[in-house]
Design a protein around this motif. Structure first.
Motif, PDB file in Angstrom:
ATOM      1  N   ARG A 392       0.911  -1.310  -0.094  1.00  0.00           N
ATOM      2  CA  ARG A 392       0.085  -0.021  -0.086  1.00  0.00           C
ATOM      3  C   ARG A 392       0.819   1.269   0.019  1.00  0.00           C
ATOM      4  NH1 ARG A 392      -2.806  -3.397   3.005  1.00  0.00           N
ATOM      5  NH2 ARG A 392      -1.844  -2.664   5.196  1.00  0.00           N
ATOM      6  N   PRO A 397      -2.547   6.364  -2.655  1.00  0.00           N
ATOM      7  CA  PRO A 397      -2.755   4.963  -3.037  1.00  0.00           C
ATOM      8  C   PRO A 397      -2.970   4.606  -4.067  1.00  0.00           C
ATOM      9  CG  PRO A 397      -4.007   6.256  -1.130  1.00  0.00           C
ATOM     10  CD  PRO A 397      -3.332   6.993  -2.045  1.00  0.00           C
ATOM     11  N   ASP A 402      -5.336   1.460  -5.487  1.00  0.00           N
ATOM     12  CA  ASP A 402      -6.186   1.568  -4.480  1.00  0.00           C
ATOM     13  C   ASP A 402      -6.964   2.920  -4.535  1.00  0.00           C
ATOM     14  OD1 ASP A 402      -5.895  -0.855  -3.154  1.00  0.00           O
ATOM     15  OD2 ASP A 402      -4.228  -0.128  -2.132  1.00  0.00           O
ATOM     16  N   HIS A 416      -8.530  -3.976   2.344  1.00  0.00           N
ATOM     17  CA  HIS A 416      -7.238  -3.575   2.054  1.00  0.00           C
ATOM     18  C   HIS A 416      -7.324  -2.209   1.141  1.00  0.00           C
ATOM     19  CE1 HIS A 416      -6.618  -7.320   3.844  1.00  0.00           C
ATOM     20  NE2 HIS A 416      -5.498  -6.806   4.446  1.00  0.00           N
ATOM     21  N   GLY A 420      -7.530   3.145   1.255  1.00  0.00           N
ATOM     22  CA  GLY A 420      -6.724   4.230   0.671  1.00  0.00           C
ATOM     23  C   GLY A 420      -7.140   5.537   0.824  1.00  0.00           C
TER      24      GLY A 420
END
Length: 678
Positions: A392, A397, A402, A416, A420
């Motif tokens: 990440r 992000p 993300d 997950h 973001g």
């Protein structure tokens, strides 16, 4: 010529070139005179909250059959947080929790309430049997190893109040282990909610350094073990046997990332570093809030790591290397902190970003060199989980697929990816959109510019928001809670922090809420001034700034270990006649209590047990607080504490002076200082 330990270390350094989320309840607070101490403040908060709850104010949405159970008061930076659980006709209410925040005198500042409607008159006789509910719960997992238990509850989250069976089961789902709580309507058999508790996410380590790393271990008889001697349940174990690593010496690991013991060096060092960060930056007593942790187990046969409420499991990357880097371990323990603050593990797509903030904060607290797990806002960049770098990116992000910006679809997005917007918000809060400290620029969703507050203020605001958390947590609630946290922490001195929190949420498209507090910027005399830590650069991690010190005193030299991070103040240690000094001026407001603390390690080649040849004098202003000498030498650091409240209303100098005689070195090593107001 044989060099003294101090000279050898300095020579090496020189050679290397080193020179509605809640309901506000505004109350006019009387000025504290004098300010209560921490224990008194907790008692006042508990008593005040008890009286308030007994009056059953409307925002609690209380029915006549409701009862309330007060939990332990949590103190943070002058605010007292009083969590409550609710029962209805003797049954626990899932979603009935709330937190009352008070000042040190017990005056209500804020009420954070999960339940948004009264239960009314609800029948408490189930039509569905507990066995049938358990069968439904078991069906939510791919395999089931254990059923922990089933109980009857009243469920109030996201629906009209309902009678429900609540079952917790252990087993597996498609992507790994699971510990799942399932709420099943006790009349219809409908699944109302599932709550997953498995949230994934001196030795020589593979990811942390420089080696040798200093570990707190336990000696029993002639056997050492990788178990912290002072922190409850903090140990590192082989996950194949749940056995703590042990040996005949206190030297651990070989630097090879595929070696389990090396994996445990990294994991235990990361956990012990996070423990220091929690204490020094947040005033929290351990990950669980009561001085405790969970065992860390290295050896999970999966590209994964997780926390499940009882343990932290550390797996491996695709190269077979154990992934106990600083940010991964601190992230998993961050899930535990989330679990053990009011409201339990955060929901609606927020739990992974919450844990990521603790991973980032611990990296920055540790401040390791660039060749190790250095401070940044990438997650898992060192361990290279699946061979494609970090998992990440907090400042952008979208660089890893993300979302940068919040939308109504985020709560149902994979958890997950759903991190973001929260990670993006935390980066903007800490560093801003265009940092000047070498960190990367961060795009905003509304084209705005944000000036950051620094990582320490950012994690403090995040943590204090978590102390108002309820079971109804979401991105929208976190916006309100973090604004209130900034107001609680810094509202007495203006609105800079509050406005930055707001600007950062606006910049990631989390919309304003009707329950959001406001900040006027006024300073009520003298409310809120008797809190916080007043020394600049207290752990020396910014290098030779804010302090006046003799040459070479503030250092990263490996000849003596730091207590936290990489920097410390090392006075003397030359084995020749020498004097070193260290000092900083600090202003203590009138009417405040103040405590000076620091961690001190004394290492000496002197063998005498009767004569103080080398001395360290500690002063506050002109008052000598203590004198230490070679007679006080000991392995490891000891925290020293002094009441300096007599300096209230003045600006005084905190000073350390080390004087060494003509032979046999004595080193006085100081780290993690603080002047804390109350």
């Amino acid at each position: 010529m044989k060099l003294s330990p101090r000279l050898a270390a300095l020579s090496g350094a020189a050679a290397a070139g080193l020179i509605a989320a809640g309901t506000a309840a505004a109350v006019q607070a009387a000025p504290p005179s004098p300010a209560p101490d921490a224990a008194q403040a907790r008692t006042l908060a508990a008593n005040s909250a008890r009286a308030l709850v007994a009056s059953r104010p409307g925002y609690l949405h209380a029915s006549s059959d409701d009862a309330f159970v007060q939990q332990s008061v949590i103190s943070s930076e002058g605010t007292q947080y009083v969590p409550y659980e609710r029962t209805y006709k003797g049954l626990p209410v899932t979603g009935g929790d709330f937190v009352l925040a008070t000042d040190s005198a017990g005056n209500l500042k804020y009420a954070s309430v999960a339940q948004q409607r009264a239960i009314g008159n609800l029948a408490t006789t189930p039509k569905l049997t507990s066995a049938a509910a358990e069968k439904t719960a078991r069906a939510q997992l791919k395999t089931v190893s254990t059923v922990e238990g089933t109980k009857l509850v009243v469920y109030t989250l996201d629906s009209a109040p309902a009678l429900a069976w609540e079952t917790t089961v252990r087993g597996t789902v498609a992507d790994g282990p699971s510990r799942l709580t399932v709420d099943v309507d006790a009349l219809t058999g409908k699944v109302l909610r599932t709550q997953e508790h498995v949230v994934r996410g001196s030795g020589t380590g593979a990811w942390n350094g420089p080696s040798p790393l200093s570990l707190n271990t336990t000696l029993s008889g002639s056997t050492y073990s990788m178990k912290d001697p002072t922190v409850t349940n903090l140990s590192c174990q082989d996950s194949a046997t749940n056995t703590t690593f042990s040996g005949s010496d206190d030297v651990w690991g070989n630097g090879t990332a595929t070696n389990k013991e090396t994996g445990c060096v990294d994991a235990l060092y990361g956990a012990q570093t996070e423990h220091k960060m929690l204490s020094q930056w947040l005033g929290r007593n351990g990950a669980d809030g009561n001085g405790g942790y969970w065992p860390i187990r290295v050896g999970l046969n999966d590209q994964n790591a997780y926390y499940d409420g009882t343990q932290v499991q550390i797996g491996k990357n695709t190269a077979g290397q154990w992934i106990g880097s600083m940010d991964v371990v601190a992230h998993e323990i961050g899930h535990g902190i989330d679990d053990r603050t009011p409201g339990g593990i955060s929901g609606s797509g927020t739990q992974e970003f919450v844990a990521d903030t603790f991973g980032a904060a611990t990296e920055w607290f540790a401040n390791q060199p660039a060749s190790y797990d250095a401070p940044d806002f990438l997650v898992g960049e060192k361990v290279n989980l699946v061979g494609s770098g970090p998992i990440r990116n907090m400042y952008n992000p979208s660089a890893l697929g993300d979302p940068n910006c919040y939308s109504s679809s985020i709560p149902s997005t994979e958890v997950h990816a759903a991190a973001g917007p929260g990670n993006h918000w935390f980066y903007l809060l800490a560093m801003g959109s265009s940092p000047t400290n070498g960190q990367p620029s961060s795009p905003t969703c509304n084209g705005s510019s944000v000036t950051g507050l620094g990582i320490q203020k950012a994690i403090k605001i995040m943590y204090n928001a978590m102390l108002m958390k309820t079971t109804s947590s979401s991105y929208l609630k976190y916006r309100t809670w973090t604004l209130q946290a900034a107001k609680n922490l810094y509202g007495s001195t203006g609105c800079t922090e509050f406005n930055t929190v707001k600007a950062a949420w606006d910049a990631v498209s989390v919309p304003a809420q009707s329950g959001d507090p406001t900040c006027s910027g006024t300073t009520p005399p003298p409310t809120g001034s008797c809190s916080g830590q007043k020394l600049a650069n207290p752990g020396f991690e910014s290098g030779n700034v804010s302090w006046s010190a003799s040459s070479g005193v503030i250092t990263t030299s490996t000849g003596q270990a730091a207590h936290g991070g990489s920097w410390k103040a090392w006075l003397d240690g030359y084995g020749t006649a020498h004097t070193d000094t260290l000092s900083q001026s600090v202003t203590i407001p009138s009417g405040c209590r103040a405590t000076l603390t620091f961690w001190l390690h004394i290492d000496s080649a002197e063998s005498t047990t009767t004569t103080a040849y080398d001395k360290l004098t500690v002063k506050a202003g002109s008052t000598t607080l203590a004198t230490y000498s070679n007679l006080n030498k000991a392995a490891g650091y000891v925290q020293r504490s002094f009441d300096v409240s007599s300096l209230a209303g003045t600006t005084a100098t905190i000073s350390f002076s080390g004087v060494e005689d003509s032979s046999l070195q004595t080193s006085f090593v100081i780290d993690d200082t603080a002047v804390t107001l109350s």
